[in-house]
Design a protein around this motif. Structure first.
Motif, PDB file in Angstrom:
ATOM      1  N   ALA A 161      29.985  34.602 -22.790  1.00 31.59           N
ATOM      2  CA  ALA A 161      30.243  33.303 -23.408  1.00 31.59           C
ATOM      3  C   ALA A 161      29.629  33.168 -24.806  1.00 31.59           C
ATOM      4  O   ALA A 161      30.142  32.421 -25.643  1.00 31.59           O
ATOM      5  N   LYS A 162      28.566  33.900 -25.087  1.00 31.19           N
ATOM      6  CA  LYS A 162      27.924  33.769 -26.407  1.00 31.19           C
ATOM      7  C   LYS A 162      28.826  34.277 -27.532  1.00 31.19           C
ATOM      8  O   LYS A 162      28.640  33.933 -28.695  1.00 31.19           O
ATOM      9  N   ASP A 163      29.833  35.113 -27.188  1.00 30.61           N
ATOM     10  CA  ASP A 163      30.777  35.625 -28.191  1.00 30.61           C
ATOM     11  C   ASP A 163      32.040  34.777 -28.310  1.00 30.61           C
ATOM     12  O   ASP A 163      32.966  35.133 -29.049  1.00 30.61           O
ATOM     13  N   TYR A 164      32.081  33.683 -27.569  1.00 32.79           N
ATOM     14  CA  TYR A 164      33.322  32.898 -27.470  1.00 32.79           C
ATOM     15  C   TYR A 164      33.884  32.506 -28.829  1.00 32.79           C
ATOM     16  O   TYR A 164      35.091  32.649 -29.088  1.00 32.79           O
ATOM     17  N   TRP A 165      33.046  32.015 -29.731  1.00 35.66           N
ATOM     18  CA  TRP A 165      33.527  31.433 -30.991  1.00 35.66           C
ATOM     19  C   TRP A 165      34.220  32.452 -31.880  1.00 35.66           C
ATOM     20  O   TRP A 165      35.107  32.090 -32.669  1.00 35.66           O
ATOM     21  N   THR A 166      33.856  33.716 -31.773  1.00 40.80           N
ATOM     22  CA  THR A 166      34.473  34.736 -32.621  1.00 40.80           C
ATOM     23  C   THR A 166      35.523  35.561 -31.868  1.00 40.80           C
ATOM     24  O   THR A 166      36.112  36.474 -32.444  1.00 40.80           O
ATOM     25  N   THR A 167      35.760  35.238 -30.599  1.00 41.83           N
ATOM     26  CA  THR A 167      36.726  36.018 -29.823  1.00 41.83           C
ATOM     27  C   THR A 167      37.883  35.144 -29.330  1.00 41.83           C
ATOM     28  O   THR A 167      38.982  35.186 -29.873  1.00 41.83           O
ATOM     29  N   PHE A 199      38.030  31.672 -29.160  1.00 39.88           N
ATOM     30  CA  PHE A 199      38.199  30.342 -29.773  1.00 39.88           C
ATOM     31  C   PHE A 199      39.407  30.243 -30.714  1.00 39.88           C
ATOM     32  O   PHE A 199      40.209  29.305 -30.585  1.00 39.88           O
ATOM     33  N   PRO A 200      39.614  31.173 -31.666  1.00 40.53           N
ATOM     34  CA  PRO A 200      40.762  31.011 -32.576  1.00 40.53           C
ATOM     35  C   PRO A 200      42.111  30.963 -31.845  1.00 40.53           C
ATOM     36  O   PRO A 200      42.990  30.166 -32.191  1.00 40.53           O
ATOM     37  N   GLY A 201      42.270  31.802 -30.839  1.00 43.36           N
ATOM     38  CA  GLY A 201      43.520  31.815 -30.088  1.00 43.36           C
ATOM     39  C   GLY A 201      43.739  30.537 -29.304  1.00 43.36           C
ATOM     40  O   GLY A 201      44.867  30.016 -29.221  1.00 43.36           O
ATOM     41  N   ILE A 202      42.668  29.991 -28.718  1.00 40.89           N
ATOM     42  CA  ILE A 202      42.793  28.749 -27.947  1.00 40.89           C
ATOM     43  C   ILE A 202      43.115  27.578 -28.875  1.00 40.89           C
ATOM     44  O   ILE A 202      43.884  26.676 -28.507  1.00 40.89           O
ATOM     45  N   VAL A 203      42.570  27.595 -30.090  1.00 39.75           N
ATOM     46  CA  VAL A 203      42.948  26.571 -31.073  1.00 39.75           C
ATOM     47  C   VAL A 203      44.444  26.673 -31.379  1.00 39.75           C
ATOM     48  O   VAL A 203      45.149  25.651 -31.474  1.00 39.75           O
ATOM     49  N   GLY A 204      44.956  27.894 -31.525  1.00 40.35           N
ATOM     50  CA  GLY A 204      46.387  28.078 -31.747  1.00 40.35           C
ATOM     51  C   GLY A 204      47.214  27.528 -30.601  1.00 40.35           C
ATOM     52  O   GLY A 204      48.232  26.843 -30.825  1.00 40.35           O
ATOM     53  N   LEU A 205      46.779  27.801 -29.372  1.00 40.76           N
ATOM     54  CA  LEU A 205      47.473  27.255 -28.201  1.00 40.76           C
ATOM     55  C   LEU A 205      47.480  25.730 -28.234  1.00 40.76           C
ATOM     56  O   LEU A 205      48.521  25.090 -28.015  1.00 40.76           O
ATOM     57  N   GLY A 206      46.313  25.143 -28.498  1.00 39.87           N
ATOM     58  CA  GLY A 206      46.195  23.682 -28.496  1.00 39.87           C
ATOM     59  C   GLY A 206      47.035  23.033 -29.575  1.00 39.87           C
ATOM     60  O   GLY A 206      47.726  22.033 -29.329  1.00 39.87           O
ATOM     61  N   LEU A 207      46.996  23.608 -30.776  1.00 38.02           N
ATOM     62  CA  LEU A 207      47.769  23.045 -31.882  1.00 38.02           C
ATOM     63  C   LEU A 207      49.272  23.161 -31.600  1.00 38.02           C
ATOM     64  O   LEU A 207      50.030  22.203 -31.776  1.00 38.02           O
ATOM     65  N   GLY A 208      49.699  24.334 -31.140  1.00 34.70           N
ATOM     66  CA  GLY A 208      51.122  24.537 -30.857  1.00 34.70           C
ATOM     67  C   GLY A 208      51.648  23.604 -29.787  1.00 34.70           C
ATOM     68  O   GLY A 208      52.710  22.989 -29.953  1.00 34.70           O
ATOM     69  N   MET A 209      50.906  23.473 -28.699  1.00 34.28           N
ATOM     70  CA  MET A 209      51.368  22.607 -27.605  1.00 34.28           C
ATOM     71  C   MET A 209      51.270  21.134 -27.980  1.00 34.28           C
ATOM     72  O   MET A 209      52.085  20.314 -27.536  1.00 34.28           O
ATOM     73  N   SER A 210      50.289  20.770 -28.807  1.00 33.00           N
ATOM     74  CA  SER A 210      50.174  19.381 -29.276  1.00 33.00           C
ATOM     75  C   SER A 210      51.398  18.972 -30.093  1.00 33.00           C
ATOM     76  O   SER A 210      51.851  17.823 -30.041  1.00 33.00           O
ATOM     77  N   LEU A 211      51.925  19.907 -30.872  1.00 31.53           N
ATOM     78  CA  LEU A 211      53.121  19.630 -31.668  1.00 31.53           C
ATOM     79  C   LEU A 211      54.392  19.616 -30.819  1.00 31.53           C
ATOM     80  O   LEU A 211      55.392  19.018 -31.202  1.00 31.53           O
ATOM     81  N   THR A 212      54.346  20.269 -29.664  1.00 33.61           N
ATOM     82  CA  THR A 212      55.568  20.498 -28.891  1.00 33.61           C
ATOM     83  C   THR A 212      55.798  19.493 -27.770  1.00 33.61           C
ATOM     84  O   THR A 212      56.926  19.017 -27.575  1.00 33.61           O
ATOM     85  N   VAL A 213      54.756  19.173 -26.986  1.00 35.96           N
ATOM     86  CA  VAL A 213      54.952  18.520 -25.687  1.00 35.96           C
ATOM     87  C   VAL A 213      55.695  17.195 -25.787  1.00 35.96           C
ATOM     88  O   VAL A 213      56.720  16.984 -25.126  1.00 35.96           O
ATOM     89  N   ALA A 214      55.200  16.267 -26.613  1.00 36.97           N
ATOM     90  CA  ALA A 214      55.841  14.942 -26.677  1.00 36.97           C
ATOM     91  C   ALA A 214      57.255  15.012 -27.257  1.00 36.97           C
ATOM     92  O   ALA A 214      58.193  14.439 -26.671  1.00 36.97           O
ATOM     93  N   PRO A 215      57.487  15.688 -28.388  1.00 36.10           N
ATOM     94  CA  PRO A 215      58.866  15.776 -28.888  1.00 36.10           C
ATOM     95  C   PRO A 215      59.816  16.474 -27.915  1.00 36.10           C
ATOM     96  O   PRO A 215      60.982  16.087 -27.798  1.00 36.10           O
ATOM     97  N   LEU A 216      59.326  17.496 -27.210  1.00 39.17           N
ATOM     98  CA  LEU A 216      60.181  18.208 -26.260  1.00 39.17           C
ATOM     99  C   LEU A 216      60.610  17.282 -25.122  1.00 39.17           C
ATOM    100  O   LEU A 216      61.792  17.179 -24.784  1.00 39.17           O
ATOM    101  N   THR A 217      59.637  16.578 -24.543  1.00 38.34           N
ATOM    102  CA  THR A 217      59.943  15.684 -23.424  1.00 38.34           C
ATOM    103  C   THR A 217      60.853  14.551 -23.876  1.00 38.34           C
ATOM    104  O   THR A 217      61.830  14.213 -23.197  1.00 38.34           O
ATOM    105  N   ALA A 218      60.543  13.957 -25.031  1.00 37.51           N
ATOM    106  CA  ALA A 218      61.359  12.850 -25.535  1.00 37.51           C
ATOM    107  C   ALA A 218      62.778  13.316 -25.850  1.00 37.51           C
ATOM    108  O   ALA A 218      63.750  12.585 -25.617  1.00 37.51           O
ATOM    109  N   THR A 219      62.938  14.538 -26.344  1.00 40.06           N
ATOM    110  CA  THR A 219      64.263  15.059 -26.686  1.00 40.06           C
ATOM    111  C   THR A 219      65.088  15.318 -25.427  1.00 40.06           C
ATOM    112  O   THR A 219      66.281  15.018 -25.375  1.00 40.06           O
TER     113      THR A 219
END
Length: 512
Positions: free
Chosen positions: A358-364, A366-386
């Motif tokens: 866990a001590k290496d989390y921020w450099t291993t 973390f960047p990928g999980i931010v990508g997941l979060g940002l991508g899904m944040s942009l997608t979920v509501a517009p996808l469901t509403a569409t």
């Protein structure tokens, strides 16, 4: 049908009850991924049984969710929604008391029946009750809050698993479900369609349930039996045949459960293809990420749950705003960029090798999980509403059922196909690495045989303890190779989802 504003008392109670019930189902799913190692140890479950704990629920959900959506449109959305919540509570209670992996699998099927009646009802109630101009914002709010609670599931699951209390993942559904039932009974009006033929389509219901059940079951048996087994290709072929017959019957029916003309709408078809590819990639990625963190990287289950907090924070900050922006400017940009950013996040995660924990989390991770979060944040509501905006209001339950069925089938597909591929990649890597070890052929075969347990692979009992560290290293290195390939395939599926958005989604969704 009379609709209400999002800020009215009636609108707020619709949102509260749908969020509560949805959160109950979604917490259960995400928390369960994190507690799987503890559950496996407590119930002495094999890897195959572990996948069935996940997939027994998916089997019933995927088989019956179209029926659940259609029943809500015809019999009353609130009534069917409440029935689903009640059955889900019963299933959750039984799961909490399960004394063996087999019993847990059976009770997960009961949860799946409840989920099939409950999950389409949440979005259907929102779509049929909230004013059209605020629908995207309402779905964005629903997406943000349910995702917040959902992503809290791994933290909760990790804490309970580390404390030896994994059963409370199921028990926690009871008070949430009871609260939702009470609020629905007192505060939410019934919503049903009074136009057109309201008779139930029994031939369609039987065909879709049997077809989806056979198709799902075939995929689920694939990891352990292989595609060449008659039980696998026979059930998959049978499922496809029944679904083809279902389409023919629905096309001729005077009161179809699923009007086939929906799929002539490119927006509806495109959003469901996007959903399939994106959620197949995300489902496989999240599952193998959790297994890698806990079983190989040395994270505790609580630490594994906490690693998803950036995902949660991004959903809180962005999802509701994204829903409003999609209402204003159209969903196309979000439904191309979101899945592609999610794919980039999965790709980043695929490059993570052995870490110091866990001590290496921020450099291993973390960047990928931010990508997941940002991508899904942009997608979920517009996808469901569409999806919901691409059909007439009187088909909202059916549309929600179709989209949820696609989501669940995508999850089953990912677990089955990627589960089989992971064992294949893992065993291949171990076979290559083990050649140089001072073991005889039966011992090497026993080491390779442990790969069916994925990250839980153990050192065979009859091997000299002096060789144990080398074998553990071979298992770890082999699993990380398999994990990386699975994450890359998951990323490819997410990128395919973005391509579907580019090809099929117009700037403004068309209602039809």
């Amino acid at each position: 049908m009379t609709t209400v504003t999002l800020h009215s008392s009636a609108g707020k109670w619709v949102m509260v009850t749908t969020i509560l019930a949805s959160a109950m189902a979604f917490i259960d799913g995400t928390a369960l991924n994190v507690v799987l190692p503890a559950l496996q140890q407590s119930l002495h479950a094999s890897a195959a049984e572990l996948f069935w704990v996940l997939n027994a629920y998916m089997l019933m959900l995927a088989s019956l969710i179209l029926i659940g959506g259609s029943l809500g449109d015809r019999l009353g959305r609130k009534k069917v929604f409440m029935t689903g919540i009640f059955v889900f509570i019963l299933g959750s209670t039984a799961c909490g008391f399960a004394g063996s992996a087999t019993m847990l699998i059976i009770f997960r099927m009961l949860q799946g029946i409840g989920g099939a009646l409950m999950i389409p009802g949440s979005l259907s109630l929102i779509t049929s009750s909230i004013n059209e101009n605020e629908r995207g914002k309402a779905i964005g709010t629903w997406s943000a809050v349910t995702t917040l609670v959902t992503m809290g599931g791994p933290v909760l699951g990790g804490a309970l698993a580390d404390a030896g209390l994994w059963r409370y993942i199921f028990f926690i559904n009871v008070p949430i479900g009871v609260a939702a039932l009470v609020f629905l009974a007192w505060k939410v009006n019934e919503s049903r369609e009074t136009e057109g033929d309201q008779r139930l389509d029994f031939p369609g219901a039987v065909l879709t349930a049997a077809g989806l059940a056979l198709l799902t079951f075939g995929f689920l048996r694939m990891p352990s039996l292989g595609f060449g087994n008659p039980q696998v290709y026979g059930t998959i072929a049978g499922g496809i045949l029944l679904l083809v017959i279902f389409v023919i019957v629905e096309n001729k029916s005077r009161h179809p459960m699923l009007p086939v003309r929906l799929f002539s709408n490119l927006t509806f078809t495109g959003t469901n293809l996007l959903t399939f590819f994106l959620y197949a990639g995300l489902g496989a990625g999240m599952l193998f990420l959790s297994l890698d963190m806990v079983q190989v990287q040395g994270y505790t289950q609580l630490q594994s749950g906490l690693t998803f907090l950036p995902f949660t924070v991004l959903m809180i900050l962005i999802a509701r705003f994204t829903g409003s922006m999609a209402d204003k400017y159209g969903p196309r940009l979000f439904l191309v960029a979101g899945p592609c950013i999610t794919g980039a996040g999965l790709l980043l995660l695929s490059f993570v090798k052995q870490t110091a924990g866990a001590k290496d989390y921020w450099t291993t991770f973390f960047p990928g999980i931010v990508g997941l979060g940002l991508g899904m944040s942009l997608t979920v509501a517009p996808l469901t509403a569409t999806v919901m905006g691409s059909v007439s209001d009187h088909l909202s339950g059916t549309a929600s059922g179709v989209n949820n069925a696609v989501t669940r089938i995508a999850g089953v597909f990912a677990n089955a196909i990627f589960g089989a591929l992971a064992v294949l990649f893992f065993s291949g890597a171990v076979q290559r690495e083990i050649r140089s070890l001072p073991l005889n052929d039966p011992q090497k075969d026993a080491v390779v045989a442990q790969t069916v347990n994925l990250g839980n692979a153990a050192v065979p009992a009859d091997i000299d303890p002096a060789h144990h560290p080398m074998i553990r290293k071979v298992h770890k290195d082999g699993f990380i190779i398999a994990y990386g390939r699975i994450m890359q395939l998951s990323a490819g599926l997410a990128f395919l989802g973005g391509l579907m958005g580019f090809l099929f989604i117009r700037k403004q969704p068309a209602t039809g």
